[in-house]
Design a protein around this motif. Structure first.
Motif, short mmCIF file in Angstrom:
data_model
loop_
_atom_site.label_atom_id
_atom_site.label_comp_id
_atom_site.label_asym_id
_atom_site.label_seq_id
_atom_site.Cartn_x
_atom_site.Cartn_y
_atom_site.Cartn_z
N ALA A 1 58.95 38.42 65.66
CA ALA A 1 59.70 39.59 65.66
C ALA A 1 59.67 40.29 64.49
N SER B 1 68.74 43.38 66.93
CA SER B 1 68.21 43.35 65.44
C SER B 1 67.47 42.16 65.02
N ILE C 1 58.47 43.80 72.45
CA ILE C 1 59.42 44.89 71.91
C ILE C 1 58.28 46.13 72.31
N ALA D 1 60.00 55.25 63.73
CA ALA D 1 60.33 54.65 64.82
C ALA D 1 61.47 53.81 64.75
N GLU D 2 62.71 54.14 65.60
CA GLU D 2 63.88 53.42 65.69
C GLU D 2 63.92 52.02 66.80
N ILE D 3 63.97 50.92 65.97
CA ILE D 3 63.91 49.96 66.79
C ILE D 3 65.21 49.47 67.44
N THR D 4 65.54 49.46 68.63
CA THR D 4 66.77 49.43 69.15
C THR D 4 67.13 47.94 69.63
N ALA E 1 57.89 44.02 64.34
CA ALA E 1 58.57 45.14 63.73
C ALA E 1 57.81 46.02 62.78
N PHE F 1 64.97 43.57 70.95
CA PHE F 1 63.75 42.81 71.21
C PHE F 1 64.18 42.15 72.58
N VAL G 1 55.16 48.01 64.35
CA VAL G 1 55.69 49.38 64.92
C VAL G 1 55.72 50.23 63.93
N ARG G 2 56.38 49.93 62.72
CA ARG G 2 56.79 51.03 61.62
C ARG G 2 55.54 51.37 61.00
N GLY H 1 55.07 47.28 70.61
CA GLY H 1 54.53 46.50 69.72
C GLY H 1 53.89 45.14 70.45
#
Length: 207
Positions: A61, A20, A42, A75-78, A65, A80, A68-69, A45
């Protein structure tokens, strides 16, 4: 036969996968990392290079993020991928099974130079360190390794050990492996070693 002991290179030395934004800053402060830069990646991204402190890693980061959003609000960012950047002479070391000659070791100029200058040496395996050194000595890239235009001499001894060790590894696992290479293998200044950036391997299909 023994299984091939592969590891996830993303979690090796100088590499971390913080899950995160809150944990990115801690990952950027890994004490083993050198101070010449980091990169962060990522999926979907892009990549950010040359991040020289924790603040720049955290900012990159957040920007990634957000991008991506913006592209996919659901989108689920799991996590980096944050890794140390290294700079040195890029080489390639590889081994494969030649249908005519059998197991072969390759050493040459790596990275983008593989196809650009086609500077490489081949020897039949097994190959000891003396053989690996003769391969390095035969390359035009030896000029870069010895220090060029003010650059310090590279860790040729570590390159030689790595080439011989990869050849031994291939022989030990040739029942399973058709080919393996390290490209680039970054040769750092003398005494600093040879971090492997990318290690693709191909399984045999005729075993």
């Amino acid at each position: 036969p023994n299984p091939i002991p592969f590891a996830d290179s993303r979690t090796g030395p100088g590499s971390s996968i913080p899950p995160s934004l809150d944990s990115v800053t801690a990952a950027a402060n890994l004490p083993s990392w050198r101070t010449d830069g980091r990169f962060i990646h990522i999926g979907g991204g892009g990549v950010r290079l040359g991040l020289r402190d924790a603040a720049s890693v955290e900012a990159a980061a957040k920007t990634m993020a957000d991008a991506v959003r913006h592209h996919d609000p659901k989108a689920e960012i799991t996590g980096f991928l944050v890794q140390e950047m290294v700079e040195g002479v890029e080489m390639i070391v590889g081994a494969h099974h030649d249908p005519l000659y059998g197991p072969v070791l390759l050493v040459g100029a790596g990275g983008v130079l593989v196809e650009l200058v086609r500077d490489s040496a081949l020897r039949l395996l097994p190959a000891d360190e003396a053989c690996a050194r003769s391969m390095v000595d035969s390359l035009r890239a030896k000029t870069l390794l010895q220090g060029f235009r003010g650059k310090p001499p590279a860790d040729i001894d570590a390159l030689v050990r790595a080439a011989a060790a990869l050849g031994d590894f291939f022989l030990d696992h040739r029942d399973h492996l058709a080919e393996i290479e390290i490209n680039p293998l970054v040769v750092l200044p003398e005494g600093k070693g040879v971090p492997a950036v990318h290690i693709p391997a191909w399984a045999r299909t005729d075993a």
